[in-house]
Scaffold this active site. Structure first.
Site, short mmCIF file in Angstrom:
data_model
loop_
_atom_site.label_atom_id
_atom_site.label_comp_id
_atom_site.label_asym_id
_atom_site.label_seq_id
_atom_site.Cartn_x
_atom_site.Cartn_y
_atom_site.Cartn_z
N SER A 64 0.84 -1.20 0.00
CA SER A 64 0.00 0.00 0.00
C SER A 64 0.87 1.26 0.00
O SER A 64 2.07 1.20 0.28
CB SER A 64 -0.89 0.01 1.24
OG SER A 64 -0.11 0.28 2.39
N LYS A 65 0.22 2.36 -0.30
CA LYS A 65 0.93 3.64 -0.30
C LYS A 65 1.50 3.92 1.08
O LYS A 65 2.57 4.48 1.23
CB LYS A 65 -0.06 4.75 -0.72
CG LYS A 65 0.47 6.16 -0.52
CD LYS A 65 -0.33 7.15 -1.32
CE LYS A 65 -0.32 8.56 -0.75
NZ LYS A 65 0.97 9.11 -0.42
N ARG A 66 0.73 3.49 2.10
CA ARG A 66 1.18 3.72 3.47
C ARG A 66 2.53 3.04 3.75
O ARG A 66 3.39 3.60 4.42
CB ARG A 66 0.10 3.25 4.45
CG ARG A 66 0.31 3.72 5.85
CD ARG A 66 -0.90 4.36 6.54
NE ARG A 66 -2.19 3.79 6.24
CZ ARG A 66 -2.78 2.83 6.96
NH1 ARG A 66 -2.17 2.28 7.99
NH2 ARG A 66 -3.99 2.41 6.64
N ASP B 187 5.13 5.23 2.27
CA ASP B 187 5.33 6.46 3.05
C ASP B 187 6.13 6.16 4.31
O ASP B 187 7.03 6.91 4.69
CB ASP B 187 3.97 7.06 3.43
CG ASP B 187 3.26 7.64 2.22
OD1 ASP B 187 3.93 7.81 1.18
OD2 ASP B 187 2.04 7.89 2.29
N GLU C 62 -3.32 15.88 -1.84
CA GLU C 62 -2.40 14.88 -1.26
C GLU C 62 -1.32 14.52 -2.27
O GLU C 62 -1.59 14.31 -3.45
CB GLU C 62 -3.19 13.61 -0.89
CG GLU C 62 -2.35 12.62 -0.12
CD GLU C 62 -2.99 11.23 -0.03
OE1 GLU C 62 -2.37 10.34 0.55
OE2 GLU C 62 -4.12 11.05 -0.56
#
Ligand code: GLU
Length: 511
Positions: free
Chosen positions: A263-265, A268, A286
């Site tokens: 995931s993008k998380r 990040d 965002e």
């Protein structure tokens, strides 16, 4: 392979193209090129509520950056266009009509509230053979009632009529035969009168058929839809031209980040991108970071992605696009998800930087040079500087961090190195060094090295201390490539000015 291979990459422009989507595009491309086939780019924008401005341009730019060539598409044109689904309404309407006329689909008027109520009432409610008889649709209503409602503008959908209790077989090139009982499927909505557009499922099948797609290569998340797609092919009478399916394994979180889909998380948190290019969401603002702006070479990203879910069958790792094309096959595609080992991605990038020629690196790293406010150096100078430090660069920006002293004189001197290498005698020795350097006409590395080392030896100075103090003056710390390679490239007067400045600036320790 019989007949011409035709594949399609069919993204929906609902946001930035995820790195998993990029891998899907890449595998389609590799397969098409491997078999001398065509690669289609089809924009699946039938869900107007999820349309995001800029997403289509983002897809085009990403594929172009990575060298994933498109043969037919919105921009390329082609025999089977339009290649954007929102421009194909007339075509879909025809097939909705056909399915209705053949009794393979029906019209349903149930409102969202009614469907909610049904879901509440019946646990695991599914709109299918067991429930459709109790709902408001053309199977339970009189024909003129249906017509009256449609004529009065009442909203409706068209649902696929799925016969219960049939074995539906999907023949997948990676997974083998996958079999599903049709009773587990619901009567999917194929068309909505509200926007006069088909849903993904119908548009996808109609287009694959009309565009003569021979292989559907896509992410594993679409595997549950495949039985429905097989049934649709049958219902439309196109069984004979049904494409082969290949559902690619999921991209998973990197080791140590838990289980499940990437995931993008994760990106990040751990500091790596999950998108090809930077992206700013037009609504929320965002920001998502991209591999390109992070300093990846497109060839490195392609190589890295190719190996996430596929292997060449031997132990080759570094492969350019042509080598990937020559080796690609579904036989060596994995069924199991592939962990997104971003460290490995960095390693690939390092390898590609190492093997890029220096002049190319100087061009590619321009944005980072600009960002660092570095200007006024010739391309040759920059290239040579990068050539000396590229062994230490994982990302393009690292070239600048590693070679900074070639462009900017040090403004401070690493404390630890000063403590270790700068003694009370150092300023005097450095002043002597200036004289020695002034006397050298030919600053090529080997020549200058010989002269300076001879001088150190003749004076009986400590080689390590003198050379490290020299380095401190020019670089600002005890790091960097071979000292005399540095001084070969840097103008001699700049080297001397730096020694002078260091002598003036670095406090002399009490001896
Ligand atoms: N539009 C779908 C997507 O966004 C396409 C899936 C498929 O390739 O069939 O991925």
């Amino acid at each position: 392979m019989e007949g011409k291979v035709r594949v399609r990459f069919a993204p929906s422009p609902t946001g930035p193209l995820h790195i998993g989507g990029v891998r899907t595009a890449l595998y389609n491309y590799l397969f098409a090129r491997r078999h001398g086939g065509d690669m289609i780019l089809r924009i699946e924008d039938t869900d107007s509520t999820r349309f995001v401005p800029g997403a289509e341009e983002y897809i085009n730019e990403s594929l172009a950056w990575l060298g994933i060539g498109i043969d037919e598409g919105v921009r390329e044109g082609g025999e089977y266009g339009p290649y954007k689904q929102s421009e194909r309404r007339d075509i879909y309407r025809r097939y909705v009509r056909q399915l209705l006329d053949d009794g393979k689909a029906y019209i349903a008027f149930d409102t969202p509230e009614e469907l909610d109520a049904a879901r509440k009432e019946t646990p695991n409610f599914q709109y299918d053979a067991s429930t459709r008889g109790n709902m408001r649709n053309s199977l339970t209503m009189e024909a003129d009632e249906v017509k009256k409602r449609i004529d009065s503008g009442e909203r409706y959908v068209v649902r696929f009529l799925i016969e219960p209790d049939r074995e539906v077989k999907v023949n997948d090139l990676i997974r083998g035969e996958v079999s599903v009982n049709s009773s587990t499927l619901d009567d999917k909505v194929l068309y909505k009168s509200a926007d006069d557009l088909p849903t993904y499922h119908l548009a996808n099948i109609v287009d694959d058929h009309l565009m003569k797609v021979t292989h559907v290569i896509r992410g594993e998340e679409w595997l549950p839809s495949a039985p429905l797609h097989v049934l649709l092919y049958q219902a439309l009478g196109w069984e004979d031209t049904m494409p082969r399916f290949a559902h690619l394994p999921l991209l998973l979180k990197p080791a140590g980040a838990g289980n499940g889909k990437l995931s993008k998380r994760d990106g990040d948190k751990l500091g790596f991108p999950v998108f090809p290019l930077d992206w700013t969401d037009p609504k929320s603002g965002e920001k998502s970071s991209g591999f390109r702006e992070k300093g990846y070479l497109p060839e490195a990203l392609v190589n890295f992605l190719a190996l996430l879910g596929w292997n060449p069958g031997d132990d080759s790792e570094i492969m350019d696009m042509q080598q990937l094309i020559d080796k690609f096959s579904f036989e060596h595609c994995a069924k199991a998800g592939a962990k997104f080992d971003f460290k490995k991605g960095e390693w690939f990038n390092h390898e590609y930087i190492m093997h890029s020629d220096d002049a190319t690196l100087a061009i590619l790293a321009r944005p980072w040079l600009e960002e660092a406010g570095i200007s006024g150096f010739s391309p040759e100078y920059i290239a040579k500087a990068f050539g000396m430090v590229k062994g230490r660069a994982n990302l393009l920006g690292d070239l600048i961090t590693q070679a900074d002293f070639f462009f900017k004189a040090p403004t401070e001197y690493a404390e630890k190195d000063v403590r270790k290498r700068w003694s009370a005698q150092t300023p005097e020795i450095m002043n002597e060094l200036i004289d020695v350097l002034e006397g050298i006409d030919d600053m090529t590395s080997a020549n200058a090295e010989k002269i300076v080392l001879d001088w150190i030896a003749s004076k009986g100075y400590h080689l390590g201390n003198v050379m490290n103090a020299f380095r401190l003056c020019v670089v600002g710390a005890c790091r960097g490539p071979h000292m005399f390679d540095i001084t070969e490239l840097m103008p001699k007067q700049e080297v001397i000015a730096r020694i002078r400045r260091a002598v003036e600036t670095i406090p002399v320790p009490a001896s």
